[in-house]
Design a protein around this motif. Structure first.
Motif, mmCIF file in Angstrom:
data_model
loop_
_atom_site.group_PDB
_atom_site.id
_atom_site.type_symbol
_atom_site.label_atom_id
_atom_site.label_comp_id
_atom_site.label_asym_id
_atom_site.label_seq_id
_atom_site.Cartn_x
_atom_site.Cartn_y
_atom_site.Cartn_z
ATOM 1 N N GLU A 51 0.819 -1.220 0.000
ATOM 2 C CA GLU A 51 0.000 0.000 0.000
ATOM 3 C C GLU A 51 0.851 1.267 0.000
ATOM 4 O OE1 GLU A 51 -3.278 -0.125 -0.434
ATOM 5 O OE2 GLU A 51 -2.977 -2.301 -0.558
ATOM 6 N N GLU A 52 2.163 1.105 0.125
ATOM 7 C CA GLU A 52 3.067 2.262 0.145
ATOM 8 C C GLU A 52 3.254 2.821 -1.267
ATOM 9 O OE1 GLU A 52 4.598 3.643 2.906
ATOM 10 O OE2 GLU A 52 3.367 2.289 4.111
ATOM 11 N N THR A 53 3.577 4.112 -1.358
ATOM 12 C CA THR A 53 3.853 4.744 -2.660
ATOM 13 C C THR A 53 5.302 4.449 -3.042
ATOM 14 O OG1 THR A 53 2.264 6.500 -2.190
ATOM 15 C CG2 THR A 53 3.845 6.903 -3.971
ATOM 16 N N ILE A 54 5.453 3.364 -3.774
ATOM 17 C CA ILE A 54 6.768 2.890 -4.223
ATOM 18 C C ILE A 54 6.721 2.818 -5.740
ATOM 19 C CG2 ILE A 54 8.381 0.939 -4.189
ATOM 20 C CD1 ILE A 54 7.306 0.243 -1.393
ATOM 21 N N PHE A 55 7.771 3.267 -6.414
ATOM 22 C CA PHE A 55 7.757 3.263 -7.878
ATOM 23 C C PHE A 55 9.176 3.089 -8.426
ATOM 24 C CE2 PHE A 55 7.665 7.570 -6.206
ATOM 25 C CZ PHE A 55 8.728 8.193 -6.843
ATOM 26 N N ALA A 113 4.033 2.936 -10.065
ATOM 27 C CA ALA A 113 4.283 3.544 -11.380
ATOM 28 C C ALA A 113 5.614 3.052 -11.940
ATOM 29 C CB ALA A 113 4.283 5.063 -11.273
ATOM 30 N N ARG A 114 5.640 2.840 -13.253
ATOM 31 C CA ARG A 114 6.889 2.568 -13.966
ATOM 32 C C ARG A 114 7.228 3.857 -14.728
ATOM 33 N NH1 ARG A 114 10.695 2.795 -17.515
ATOM 34 N NH2 ARG A 114 10.922 1.296 -19.217
ATOM 35 N N LEU A 115 8.139 4.643 -14.173
ATOM 36 C CA LEU A 115 8.517 5.911 -14.781
ATOM 37 C C LEU A 115 9.805 5.761 -15.570
ATOM 38 C CD1 LEU A 115 7.917 8.405 -11.826
ATOM 39 C CD2 LEU A 115 6.271 7.621 -13.556
ATOM 40 N N THR A 116 9.938 6.548 -16.630
ATOM 41 C CA THR A 116 11.211 6.649 -17.335
ATOM 42 C C THR A 116 11.969 7.857 -16.782
ATOM 43 O OG1 THR A 116 10.385 8.108 -19.079
ATOM 44 C CG2 THR A 116 10.121 5.714 -19.416
ATOM 45 N N TYR A 117 13.276 7.891 -17.044
ATOM 46 C CA TYR A 117 14.066 9.043 -16.602
ATOM 47 C C TYR A 117 13.534 10.334 -17.235
ATOM 48 C CZ TYR A 117 17.545 5.827 -14.681
ATOM 49 O OH TYR A 117 18.177 4.865 -13.945
ATOM 50 N N THR A 118 13.112 10.238 -18.484
ATOM 51 C CA THR A 118 12.600 11.422 -19.182
ATOM 52 C C THR A 118 11.330 11.938 -18.523
ATOM 53 O OG1 THR A 118 13.541 10.631 -21.268
ATOM 54 C CG2 THR A 118 11.811 12.316 -21.402
ATOM 55 N N GLU A 119 10.408 11.012 -18.200
ATOM 56 C CA GLU A 119 9.153 11.405 -17.561
ATOM 57 C C GLU A 119 9.411 12.044 -16.197
ATOM 58 O OE1 GLU A 119 6.150 7.971 -19.390
ATOM 59 O OE2 GLU A 119 7.326 7.593 -17.581
ATOM 60 N N LYS A 167 10.932 15.542 -16.429
ATOM 61 C CA LYS A 167 9.973 16.590 -16.796
ATOM 62 C C LYS A 167 9.287 17.151 -15.556
ATOM 63 C CE LYS A 167 8.851 15.308 -21.559
ATOM 64 N NZ LYS A 167 7.786 14.807 -22.477
ATOM 65 N N THR A 168 8.843 16.248 -14.686
ATOM 66 C CA THR A 168 8.204 16.700 -13.447
ATOM 67 C C THR A 168 9.181 17.477 -12.581
ATOM 68 O OG1 THR A 168 6.593 14.895 -13.435
ATOM 69 C CG2 THR A 168 7.095 15.893 -11.319
ATOM 70 N N LEU A 169 10.415 17.007 -12.523
ATOM 71 C CA LEU A 169 11.426 17.661 -11.686
ATOM 72 C C LEU A 169 11.818 19.037 -12.212
ATOM 73 C CD1 LEU A 169 13.741 14.595 -10.947
ATOM 74 C CD2 LEU A 169 12.154 15.696 -9.361
ATOM 75 N N LYS A 214 1.707 12.080 -11.046
ATOM 76 C CA LYS A 214 0.915 11.362 -10.043
ATOM 77 C C LYS A 214 1.701 11.155 -8.755
ATOM 78 C CE LYS A 214 -1.926 8.883 -13.438
ATOM 79 N NZ LYS A 214 -2.284 7.550 -14.000
ATOM 80 N N VAL A 215 3.042 11.135 -8.882
ATOM 81 C CA VAL A 215 3.898 10.991 -7.694
ATOM 82 C C VAL A 215 4.802 12.224 -7.576
ATOM 83 C CG1 VAL A 215 3.864 8.474 -7.549
ATOM 84 C CG2 VAL A 215 5.508 9.588 -9.073
ATOM 85 N N LYS A 216 4.252 13.382 -7.965
ATOM 86 C CA LYS A 216 5.027 14.627 -7.989
ATOM 87 C C LYS A 216 5.559 14.978 -6.613
ATOM 88 C CE LYS A 216 4.734 19.444 -9.525
ATOM 89 N NZ LYS A 216 3.880 20.448 -10.226
ATOM 90 N N LYS A 217 4.721 14.842 -5.593
ATOM 91 C CA LYS A 217 5.144 15.180 -4.236
ATOM 92 C C LYS A 217 6.383 14.377 -3.850
ATOM 93 C CE LYS A 217 3.074 13.465 -0.616
ATOM 94 N NZ LYS A 217 2.090 13.136 0.457
ATOM 95 N N GLU A 218 6.342 13.075 -4.130
ATOM 96 C CA GLU A 218 7.471 12.205 -3.781
ATOM 97 C C GLU A 218 8.708 12.554 -4.613
ATOM 98 O OE1 GLU A 218 3.889 10.298 -2.243
ATOM 99 O OE2 GLU A 218 4.389 11.113 -4.222
ATOM 100 N N LEU A 219 8.519 12.812 -5.911
ATOM 101 C CA LEU A 219 9.658 13.143 -6.771
ATOM 102 C C LEU A 219 10.356 14.424 -6.326
ATOM 103 C CD1 LEU A 219 8.348 12.264 -10.352
ATOM 104 C CD2 LEU A 219 10.305 11.231 -9.186
ATOM 105 N N LEU A 220 9.588 15.438 -5.989
ATOM 106 C CA LEU A 220 10.189 16.702 -5.550
ATOM 107 C C LEU A 220 10.913 16.535 -4.215
ATOM 108 C CD1 LEU A 220 7.376 19.251 -6.522
ATOM 109 C CD2 LEU A 220 9.528 18.762 -7.722
ATOM 110 N N LEU A 221 10.360 15.700 -3.356
ATOM 111 C CA LEU A 221 11.010 15.415 -2.078
ATOM 112 C C LEU A 221 12.315 14.646 -2.306
ATOM 113 C CD1 LEU A 221 10.388 15.983 0.887
ATOM 114 C CD2 LEU A 221 9.252 13.757 1.025
#
Length: 694
Positions: free
Chosen positions: A244-248, A357-363, A366-368, A378-385
């Motif tokens: 149930e954790e946000t892991i990607f 989520a299966r993210l690519t480095y490019t994807e 872009k968010t970063l 969808k996992v922007k909060k986690e990516l920015l952190l």
């Protein structure tokens, strides 16, 4: 273990038996096993070059006084060298042409050292314990007979082709098994790769020449078939449920095997960072055919057109891959860090995850960087952190002495026919650095824990540079007009940081960075914790890629055993010590082989690309200077030679320390930007020649 006991016994020089059977009988009684078992162990030690019978009943262990084992590196003129270490040139022993025992380039041999001096060592080969089994080359018809001319120009023989079941024709690139008959060599064709001038057949030939294959033995595939496609309920028992954790995952666009996933949370005192790694050890058990094949391969190998995986795709791209939306078994390293990025505590445990989520480095990038990326957002909060923590880790690493040479890799573009149409430098963005930072941190934390527990382990080590090699590099920097700091008594990563800063911002920065990198020792695997100079770490291992690296799989098994059993017995530690040594040696060797294969294939496709640009001009930088010319690297990473005889007429002298060719009118030195013309591109030799555009 019996193996260690036999080696210990045979290492005693006073141990001599007139008849080998008397020795075997003595060993059987001493160790409490059957003579058959002793014979099996002795045969295994002999076939691995660990022992040698120098006379009847007299065995010695290898290495021993004046005896060593290594890889024979042949020469077209008949002489050769025996490479003792993992790096060519560091511990090589010269073998005269009449002392080679007809060894072929690639044979594993035992050498008797005749002379050992400061200028080098000479010796003679006394045994070929693991002969080269296969050769790649081109068929040629002379009279009524067929011959094979090896692609490897270090083998100075043509092989007579025996007739077999597989049909072949003249002027084909083939793979053949080598048959040694007294003082002559013959071969039998086992695979036809294609016409000799076909670039894809050449690529396959390089791969085969490095003993690499796409297919797996039937018994390995049969074991894979017995492994389920989904995680069973009973396999989850005793594991921490993180589904149930946000892991990607964040990987390359073309990646199919996802062996690492990440998670993060902000806490009152800092961060909780999770690195979750595919639990390959749950499926690849020690002693199975699957494990033996993984051990022999050592690593996955990545080519521009294909990947040769360490494990079959049903595992690497299937049940072991941390695919999005499915349950997967993992080993998790969850770390508590303060606001400055210091690890305050950690836990390593068996877990089960479900990637969100299966993210690519490019994807992710872009968010970063504030761009729109529907999936990554969808996992922007986690990516920015993660980006916030990553920057703190990078700042901390630089303070500790971390060395980042920023040397780009080549990335090819292929058309629908599988032929290269372009090559450029591979992009490395914020997402790449973020994942790299987290994997390095997890590797350090895991290595530190098991080093403190004194449990045998496989470490990734990078020893301090040798002073004499660094001195040559400093001579080059002085030749560039730089004020070089004095070499300290103990060479530290911080000293190298000073050198990197010294050359930063110049036209030759990237080029000289490569020279600095070459001045250091090569990283390797060992069961001794010797630290990692380049990362400025006292503890380091490879824990994060068990799908594609055998050392990671080795330590995963050790971690799982320690987690389940707690304290390990002394006898078990001795067993693990033996295996971690064996695994380290094999993995270092296979990694080196993979690196060479990847480089050779890259060179082939670069030559293939450049043959369509003959006569065209390109901008480049001089990367190396020799007494026969200099090498130039283009912006697209292609490197070629400008021969000294092709330079404008002048009275040239070669200055070795400054890496410079100087005449009365013209001077060419490392780091110079110049314009060249493509003079020649040879896909057979994989070399590109340039000429100077005046």
């Amino acid at each position: 273990m019996i193996k260690e006991k036999i080696l210990s016994l045979l290492s005693k020089d006073s141990l001599v038996y007139n008849k080998p059977n008397n020795l075997f009988c003595f060993m059987a009684k001493t160790f409490g096993v059957s003579e058959k078992k002793i014979h099996e162990e002795i045969d295994a030690l002999k076939s691995n070059g660990d022992i040698f019978e120098i006379k009847k009943g007299k065995f010695i262990t290898i290495p021993s006084s004046n005896y060593a084992k290594g890889l024979f590196i042949g020469n077209a003129k008949g002489f050769g060298f025996v490479q003792l270490g993992s790096v060519k040139g560091e511990k090589d022993i010269f073998i005269p042409a009449n002392k080679t025992l007809n060894a072929l380039d690639g044979d594993r041999v035992i050498v008797k050292i005749a002379y050992n001096g400061s200028e080098g060592s000479d010796g003679e080969i006394i045994s070929i314990y693991k002969p080269l089994e296969k050769v790649v080359g081109i068929t040629e018809k002379i009279g009524q007979s067929f011959f094979l001319t090896p692609d490897n120009n270090h083998i100075p023989y043509k092989f007579v082709c025996q007739k077999g079941e597989l049909p072949f024709q003249e002027d084909q690139r083939v793979v053949a098994t080598i048959l040694r008959e007294k003082n002559k060599f013959v071969c039998r064709i086992i695979e036809v790769l294609g016409p000799s001038d076909d670039v894809k057949a050449m690529e396959k030939g390089i791969i085969r020449d490095h003993d690499l294959y796409e297919t797996f033995p039937d018994k390995v595939l049969a074991e894979c078939d017995k492994i389920g496609l989904t995680v069973k309920q009973n396999q989850k028992q005793g594991r921490v449920d993180l589904t149930e954790e946000t892991i990607f995952t964040i990987d390359g666009e073309d990646a199919q095997d996802f062996d690492d996933a990440v998670s993060i949370k902000k806490t009152k005192t800092g961060y909780t960072l999770g690195v979750h790694i595919a639990d390959v050890g749950e499926y690849v058990k020690r002693g199975t055919a699957l494990d033996e094949e993984a051990f022999n391969r050592g690593t996955s190998v990545y080519f521009p057109t294909s990947v040769l995986p360490m494990l079959p795709e049903t595992l690497s791209n299937g049940i072991c891959s941390l695919s999005e939306g499915v349950d997967r078994l993992t080993l998790s390293c969850v770390m508590e860090l303060d606001n400055n990025g210091n690890v305050k505590s950690h836990k390593i445990f068996e877990s089960v995850i479900r990637s969100k989520a299966r993210l690519t480095y490019t994807e992710a990038n872009k968010t970063l960087t504030g761009q729109k990326s529907p999936k990554a957002d969808k996992v922007k909060k986690e990516l920015l952190l993660m980006a916030e923590l990553s920057q703190k880790l990078q700042d901390k690493k630089i303070q500790d002495g971390y060395l980042d040479f920023e040397i780009p890799e080549a990335q090819f573009i292929f058309n629908e026919d599988g032929l290269a149409v372009d090559v450029a430098k591979r992009e490395r963005n914020k997402a790449h650095r973020l994942i790299e930072d987290f994997m390095v941190l997890a590797n350090e934390v895991v290595a530190k824990e098991f080093n403190q527990k004194e449990i045998p382990f496989v470490y990734r080590v990078h020893e301090s540079p040798r002073k004499e090699k660094l001195i040559k590099t400093l001579d080059l920097l002085k030749g560039l007009g730089l004020q070089v700091p004095k070499i300290p008594d103990v060479i530290t990563p911080t000293y190298y940081q000073q050198l990197i800063k010294l050359i930063d911002g110049h036209s030759y920065t990237e080029t000289v960075n490569k020279v600095l990198l070459r001045s250091m020792q090569k990283a390797k695997y060992t069961n001794k914790n010797l630290g990692h100079f380049g990362l400025a770490l006292e503890n380091y291992c490879h824990f994060t890629s068990p799908i594609r690296r055998y050392p990671d799989l080795t330590i995963h098994r050790i971690i799982k055993e320690a987690l389940r059993k707690g304290r390990l017995s002394q006898s078990r530690k001795e067993e693990l010590s033996s295996f971690t040594y064996e695994s380290s040696m094999q993995s270092s060797e296979r990694e080196c082989n993979a690196d060479l294969a990847e480089r050779d294939v890259d060179d082939l496709w670069k030559a293939y690309l450049m043959k369509d640009h003959l006569g065209e001009s390109f901008e480049g930088v001089i990367t190396s200077v020799t007494n026969y010319g200099f090498y130039v690297e283009l912006e697209n990473t292609v490197e070629g030679l400008v021969k000294i005889e092709e330079l404008p007429e002048d009275n040239y002298l070669f200055y070795e320390k400054a890496l410079m060719i100087k005449g009365n009118k013209y001077t060419f030195k490392i780091g110079d930007k110049i314009t060249i013309l493509i003079a020649n591109a040879n896909i057979f030799t994989r070399k590109v020649d340039f000429s100077l555009k005046i």
